[in-house]
Design an enzyme around this catalytic site. Sequence first.
Site, short mmCIF file in Angstrom:
data_model
loop_
_atom_site.label_atom_id
_atom_site.label_comp_id
_atom_site.label_asym_id
_atom_site.label_seq_id
_atom_site.Cartn_x
_atom_site.Cartn_y
_atom_site.Cartn_z
N SER A 127 42.72 41.71 51.75
CA SER A 127 43.54 41.58 52.96
C SER A 127 43.79 40.11 53.28
CB SER A 127 42.82 42.24 54.15
OG SER A 127 43.38 41.79 55.37
N TYR A 181 39.51 38.04 41.55
CA TYR A 181 39.32 39.44 41.97
C TYR A 181 40.06 39.74 43.27
CZ TYR A 181 36.89 43.60 43.77
OH TYR A 181 36.59 44.84 44.29
P1 NAP Z 1 31.24 50.10 39.28
O1 NAP Z 1 29.99 50.84 39.61
O2 NAP Z 1 31.18 48.95 38.35
O3 NAP Z 1 32.27 51.21 38.73
C1 NAP Z 1 33.52 50.82 38.20
C2 NAP Z 1 34.08 51.99 37.44
O4 NAP Z 1 35.35 51.60 36.89
C3 NAP Z 1 33.19 52.40 36.26
O5 NAP Z 1 33.25 53.79 36.09
C4 NAP Z 1 33.87 51.70 35.10
O6 NAP Z 1 33.62 52.31 33.83
C5 NAP Z 1 35.31 51.90 35.51
N1 NAP Z 1 36.24 51.09 34.75
C6 NAP Z 1 36.27 49.75 34.56
N2 NAP Z 1 37.27 49.41 33.74
C7 NAP Z 1 37.90 50.56 33.39
C8 NAP Z 1 38.99 50.87 32.56
N3 NAP Z 1 39.66 49.92 31.88
N4 NAP Z 1 39.38 52.17 32.45
C9 NAP Z 1 38.72 53.13 33.10
N5 NAP Z 1 37.64 52.91 33.88
C10 NAP Z 1 37.24 51.63 34.02
O7 NAP Z 1 31.95 49.54 40.57
P2 NAP Z 1 32.25 50.17 42.02
O8 NAP Z 1 31.68 49.22 43.01
O9 NAP Z 1 31.90 51.60 42.08
O10 NAP Z 1 33.84 49.96 42.06
C11 NAP Z 1 34.75 51.01 42.24
C12 NAP Z 1 36.00 50.45 42.91
O11 NAP Z 1 35.66 50.00 44.23
C13 NAP Z 1 36.59 49.24 42.18
O12 NAP Z 1 38.01 49.34 42.22
C14 NAP Z 1 36.13 48.06 43.03
O13 NAP Z 1 37.01 46.96 42.92
C15 NAP Z 1 36.17 48.69 44.41
N6 NAP Z 1 35.35 47.99 45.41
C16 NAP Z 1 34.01 47.92 45.29
C17 NAP Z 1 33.27 47.26 46.27
C18 NAP Z 1 31.78 47.15 46.20
O14 NAP Z 1 31.18 46.49 47.09
N7 NAP Z 1 31.11 47.74 45.23
C19 NAP Z 1 33.92 46.67 47.38
C20 NAP Z 1 35.30 46.77 47.47
C21 NAP Z 1 36.02 47.45 46.49
P3 NAP Z 1 32.40 51.80 32.88
O15 NAP Z 1 31.15 52.49 33.37
O16 NAP Z 1 32.83 52.29 31.53
O17 NAP Z 1 32.32 50.31 32.98
#
Ligand code: NAP
Length: 241
Positions: A146, A164
């Site tokens: 944002s 990012y």
């Molecule tokens: P995470 O535990 O690292 O999970 C990310 C997921 O995305 C994993 O399943 C990963 O698969 C998958 N991924 C990565 N590259 C990919 C690709 N090329 N094709 C298909 N799948 C792929 O992270 P998370 O925190 O749950 O993140 C989920 C979403 O929330 C993301 O978009 C992140 O930017 C967003 N987000 C997270 C936070 C936070 O604090 N955690 C805050 C704001 C936004 P692998 O297991 O194979 O790597």
Amino acid sequence: MSEKTIALVTGANKGIGYEIAAGLGAAGWTVGVGARDERRGAEAVARLRAGGVDAFAVPLDVTDDGSVRAAARLVEERAGRLDALVNNAGIADPGPQEPSALEPATVRRLLETNVIGVIRVTNAMLPLLRRSAHPRIVNQSSHVGSLALQTAPGVDLGGISGAYAPTKTYLNAVTVQYAKELAGTGILINNACPGYIATDLNGFTGTGTPAQGAATAIRLATLPDDGPTGQLFDDGGVVPW
Ligand code: NAP
């Protein structure tokens, strides 16, 4: 054609995406569990099924055109349509965050997954979403995307994020354009901010649980027909772009 509502969640093998799949499954949805690694996807599906979720594996690398096309064919064969697409897959980079230190290759890699991947998957799934009576698209964004919060005095978003955070800003911008294009079609498209959640993405430094992080995306995937479109939300409501 399946009578049950069907969702596809990308990056659903772990973290927030897994909990989105679990939450939609608990609400009675059939859930396609998108995973780029087939073994990790199969393990997640087994765990979800053990918890009573009607889950099926969708091999899906959001950076690969062929993989995304195959995923659309698989969903079509399984259900004939798609009711909710949750573009959750995303990556960060642990390297230096100052813009002056960024490697172009890092920026390209993050854009390919966090922005182009969302566009690639959305466009492949739109024909299936158009067959739904209540189609919804949710993109997993972030408070750091944002510009209003990034430029507001006194708001702590955890420091400089040269690559990012701008990918999420781009994702927000393109969502607004999708919402304009899809106005009047019944497809509602919104972005979610999950909060600071303990996952692999941040080395488990986040303060919320993945289930807490999943709540906003689940709400946006299950909006009523008169719900909002083209907006950014967290669990407190609308977040300024
Ligand atoms: P995470 O535990 O690292 O999970 C990310 C997921 O995305 C994993 O399943 C990963 O698969 C998958 N991924 C990565 N590259 C990919 C690709 N090329 N094709 C298909 N799948 C792929 O992270 P998370 O925190 O749950 O993140 C989920 C979403 O929330 C993301 O978009 C992140 O930017 C967003 N987000 C997270 C936070 C936070 O604090 N955690 C805050 C704001 C936004 P692998 O297991 O194979 O790597």
